[in-house]
Design a protein around this motif. Structure first.
Motif, PDB file in Angstrom:
ATOM      1  N   SER A 177      -6.698 -24.117  38.695  1.00 43.37           N
ATOM      2  CA  SER A 177      -7.432 -22.846  38.792  1.00 43.37           C
ATOM      3  C   SER A 177      -8.831 -23.030  39.384  1.00 43.37           C
ATOM      4  O   SER A 177      -9.388 -22.090  39.948  1.00 43.37           O
ATOM      5  CB  SER A 177      -7.533 -22.181  37.409  1.00 43.37           C
ATOM      6  N   ASN A 178      -9.400 -24.223  39.250  1.00 44.82           N
ATOM      7  CA  ASN A 178     -10.743 -24.475  39.795  1.00 44.82           C
ATOM      8  C   ASN A 178     -10.709 -25.106  41.187  1.00 44.82           C
ATOM      9  O   ASN A 178     -11.761 -25.423  41.743  1.00 44.82           O
ATOM     10  CB  ASN A 178     -11.534 -25.393  38.850  1.00 44.82           C
ATOM     11  N   LEU A 179      -9.517 -25.280  41.743  1.00 43.89           N
ATOM     12  CA  LEU A 179      -9.389 -25.851  43.084  1.00 43.89           C
ATOM     13  C   LEU A 179      -9.204 -24.716  44.085  1.00 43.89           C
ATOM     14  O   LEU A 179      -8.155 -24.061  44.114  1.00 43.89           O
ATOM     15  CB  LEU A 179      -8.200 -26.815  43.149  1.00 43.89           C
ATOM     16  N   GLU A 180     -10.218 -24.479  44.899  1.00 43.19           N
ATOM     17  CA  GLU A 180     -10.164 -23.369  45.844  1.00 43.19           C
ATOM     18  C   GLU A 180      -9.089 -23.564  46.908  1.00 43.19           C
ATOM     19  O   GLU A 180      -8.579 -22.588  47.473  1.00 43.19           O
ATOM     20  CB  GLU A 180     -11.525 -23.195  46.528  1.00 43.19           C
ATOM     21  N   SER A 181      -8.748 -24.798  47.191  1.00 43.97           N
ATOM     22  CA  SER A 181      -7.796 -25.075  48.271  1.00 43.97           C
ATOM     23  C   SER A 181      -6.343 -24.977  47.820  1.00 43.97           C
ATOM     24  O   SER A 181      -5.426 -25.092  48.641  1.00 43.97           O
ATOM     25  CB  SER A 181      -8.045 -26.472  48.839  1.00 43.97           C
ATOM     26  N   VAL A 182      -6.105 -24.768  46.524  1.00 43.63           N
ATOM     27  CA  VAL A 182      -4.735 -24.725  45.994  1.00 43.63           C
ATOM     28  C   VAL A 182      -4.452 -23.348  45.403  1.00 43.63           C
ATOM     29  O   VAL A 182      -5.214 -22.857  44.570  1.00 43.63           O
ATOM     30  CB  VAL A 182      -4.516 -25.813  44.921  1.00 43.63           C
ATOM     31  N   ASN A 183      -3.370 -22.734  45.849  1.00 45.48           N
ATOM     32  CA  ASN A 183      -2.921 -21.454  45.293  1.00 45.48           C
ATOM     33  C   ASN A 183      -1.505 -21.614  44.770  1.00 45.48           C
ATOM     34  O   ASN A 183      -0.692 -22.351  45.336  1.00 45.48           O
ATOM     35  CB  ASN A 183      -2.968 -20.352  46.352  1.00 45.48           C
ATOM     36  N   LEU A 184      -1.213 -20.901  43.690  1.00 43.57           N
ATOM     37  CA  LEU A 184       0.061 -21.057  42.997  1.00 43.57           C
ATOM     38  C   LEU A 184       0.802 -19.723  42.951  1.00 43.57           C
ATOM     39  O   LEU A 184       0.213 -18.686  42.648  1.00 43.57           O
ATOM     40  CB  LEU A 184      -0.193 -21.583  41.578  1.00 43.57           C
ATOM     41  N   LEU A 185       2.103 -19.769  43.279  1.00 49.91           N
ATOM     42  CA  LEU A 185       2.949 -18.580  43.244  1.00 49.91           C
ATOM     43  C   LEU A 185       4.277 -18.920  42.588  1.00 49.91           C
ATOM     44  O   LEU A 185       4.716 -20.071  42.615  1.00 49.91           O
ATOM     45  CB  LEU A 185       3.224 -18.056  44.658  1.00 49.91           C
ATOM     46  N   SER A 186       4.918 -17.896  42.033  1.00 46.00           N
ATOM     47  CA  SER A 186       6.293 -18.076  41.573  1.00 46.00           C
ATOM     48  C   SER A 186       7.232 -17.832  42.753  1.00 46.00           C
ATOM     49  O   SER A 186       6.830 -17.244  43.770  1.00 46.00           O
ATOM     50  CB  SER A 186       6.605 -17.101  40.432  1.00 46.00           C
ATOM     51  N   ALA A 187       8.472 -18.240  42.625  1.00 48.22           N
ATOM     52  CA  ALA A 187       9.420 -18.125  43.737  1.00 48.22           C
ATOM     53  C   ALA A 187       9.641 -16.675  44.143  1.00 48.22           C
ATOM     54  O   ALA A 187       9.834 -16.376  45.320  1.00 48.22           O
ATOM     55  CB  ALA A 187      10.743 -18.783  43.350  1.00 48.22           C
ATOM     56  N   VAL A 188       9.583 -15.769  43.180  1.00 48.03           N
ATOM     57  CA  VAL A 188       9.817 -14.359  43.490  1.00 48.03           C
ATOM     58  C   VAL A 188       8.684 -13.778  44.335  1.00 48.03           C
ATOM     59  O   VAL A 188       8.858 -12.781  45.040  1.00 48.03           O
ATOM     60  CB  VAL A 188       9.994 -13.543  42.181  1.00 48.03           C
ATOM     61  N   GLY A 189       7.505 -14.419  44.296  1.00 48.43           N
ATOM     62  CA  GLY A 189       6.363 -13.918  45.057  1.00 48.43           C
ATOM     63  C   GLY A 189       6.185 -14.575  46.411  1.00 48.43           C
ATOM     64  O   GLY A 189       5.206 -14.296  47.116  1.00 48.43           O
ATOM     65  N   ALA A 190       7.117 -15.433  46.813  1.00 41.62           N
ATOM     66  CA  ALA A 190       7.012 -16.111  48.113  1.00 41.62           C
ATOM     67  C   ALA A 190       7.020 -15.090  49.243  1.00 41.62           C
ATOM     68  O   ALA A 190       7.880 -14.207  49.283  1.00 41.62           O
ATOM     69  CB  ALA A 190       8.163 -17.093  48.277  1.00 41.62           C
ATOM     70  N   ASN A 191       6.068 -15.202  50.145  1.00 39.08           N
ATOM     71  CA  ASN A 191       5.972 -14.242  51.244  1.00 39.08           C
ATOM     72  C   ASN A 191       5.448 -14.932  52.499  1.00 39.08           C
ATOM     73  O   ASN A 191       4.849 -16.010  52.441  1.00 39.08           O
ATOM     74  CB  ASN A 191       5.069 -13.068  50.863  1.00 39.08           C
ATOM     75  N   VAL A 192       5.669 -14.300  53.635  1.00 38.08           N
ATOM     76  CA  VAL A 192       5.349 -14.896  54.933  1.00 38.08           C
ATOM     77  C   VAL A 192       3.849 -15.107  55.104  1.00 38.08           C
ATOM     78  O   VAL A 192       3.401 -16.173  55.550  1.00 38.08           O
ATOM     79  CB  VAL A 192       5.893 -14.016  56.072  1.00 38.08           C
ATOM     80  N   TYR A 193       3.058 -14.103  54.745  1.00 36.97           N
ATOM     81  CA  TYR A 193       1.607 -14.179  54.986  1.00 36.97           C
ATOM     82  C   TYR A 193       0.984 -15.356  54.248  1.00 36.97           C
ATOM     83  O   TYR A 193       0.226 -16.142  54.831  1.00 36.97           O
ATOM     84  CB  TYR A 193       0.947 -12.870  54.554  1.00 36.97           C
TER      85      TYR A 193
END
Length: 211
Positions: free
Chosen positions: A171-187
């Motif tokens: 959560s404190n790493l600006e370069s890393v974002n986390l998503l669940s598989a259902v939220g996977a999107n092209v953008y």
């Protein structure tokens, strides 16, 4: 397509075997026009419209001339709905605009496949066995991610449920974002340098396309 599965707990290890990725999902030839259409559609869907203001023609006020033509000491006005009067219409006010574009579902599905294939083709796809961490500490996680060779920005996609320890540590790493598989999107996939999928994420994505 066969890809080596790496482990987060011990990046220096040989890994956790290989995983066979579906070529119909991860080996599609990317097309810039398809990706552009899907990204444009996504960003337009995010836009919120303004609340329309009442303009001169929308205000219910008299249109009767309210003063004499000359000798009144004021300008000659014939309409109380003019923007210069209190209670008058708004000049060039915000209007309701339609930001709800449509895009064929087949194109949206194809765009997501091409985004995944683009990362695999460029060598920017990493598959992890899981997101389990020994301790949910940002410092230790940052070291582990550095050994895996992540890019400047990384999108990590997990299965249905996000790993709580990894989410807390990243959560404190600006370069890393986390998503669940259902939220996977092209953008989100295209705007990150590296795409990281867990085994669970691969299974969910393949089930999503085959379902």
């Amino acid at each position: 397509m066969k890809v080596k599965v790496q482990t987060l707990s011990d990046p220096a290890a040989k890994g956790a075997g290989d995983i066979e990725l579906n070529d119909e999902i991860f080996a599609v030839e990317p097309r810039a026009d398809i990706l552009h259409r899907v990204v444009t559609w996504q960003l337009e869907k995010r836009r919120g419209t303004a609340r329309a203001a009442r303009e001169r023609s929308d205000v219910a006020r008299t249109g009767k001339k309210f003063g004499r033509q000359k000798g009144g000491g004021t300008a000659r006005h014939g309409d109380r709905r003019a923007p210069i009067f209190v209670g008058g219409g708004k000049a060039h006010g915000p209007r309701v605009r339609d930001f709800n574009p449509s895009l064929n579902k087949k194109i949206r599905v194809l765009g997501l496949k091409m985004a995944l294939s683009s990362k695999a083709k460029d060598g920017n796809l990493i598959v992890l066995d899981s997101l389990d961490v020994a301790e949910a500490k940002t410092k230790s996680l940052k070291t582990q991610l550095g050994q895996l060779g992540f890019g400047k920005s990384t999108l990590v996609i997990d299965g249905d449920a996000l790993n709580v320890g990894f989410a807390r540590a990243s959560s404190n790493l600006e370069s890393v974002n986390l998503l669940s598989a259902v939220g996977a999107n092209v953008y989100d996939i295209m705007r990150h340098d590296t795409l990281v999928l867990t085994r669970a994420a691969v299974e969910k994505l393949e089930a999503r396309f085959n379902g």
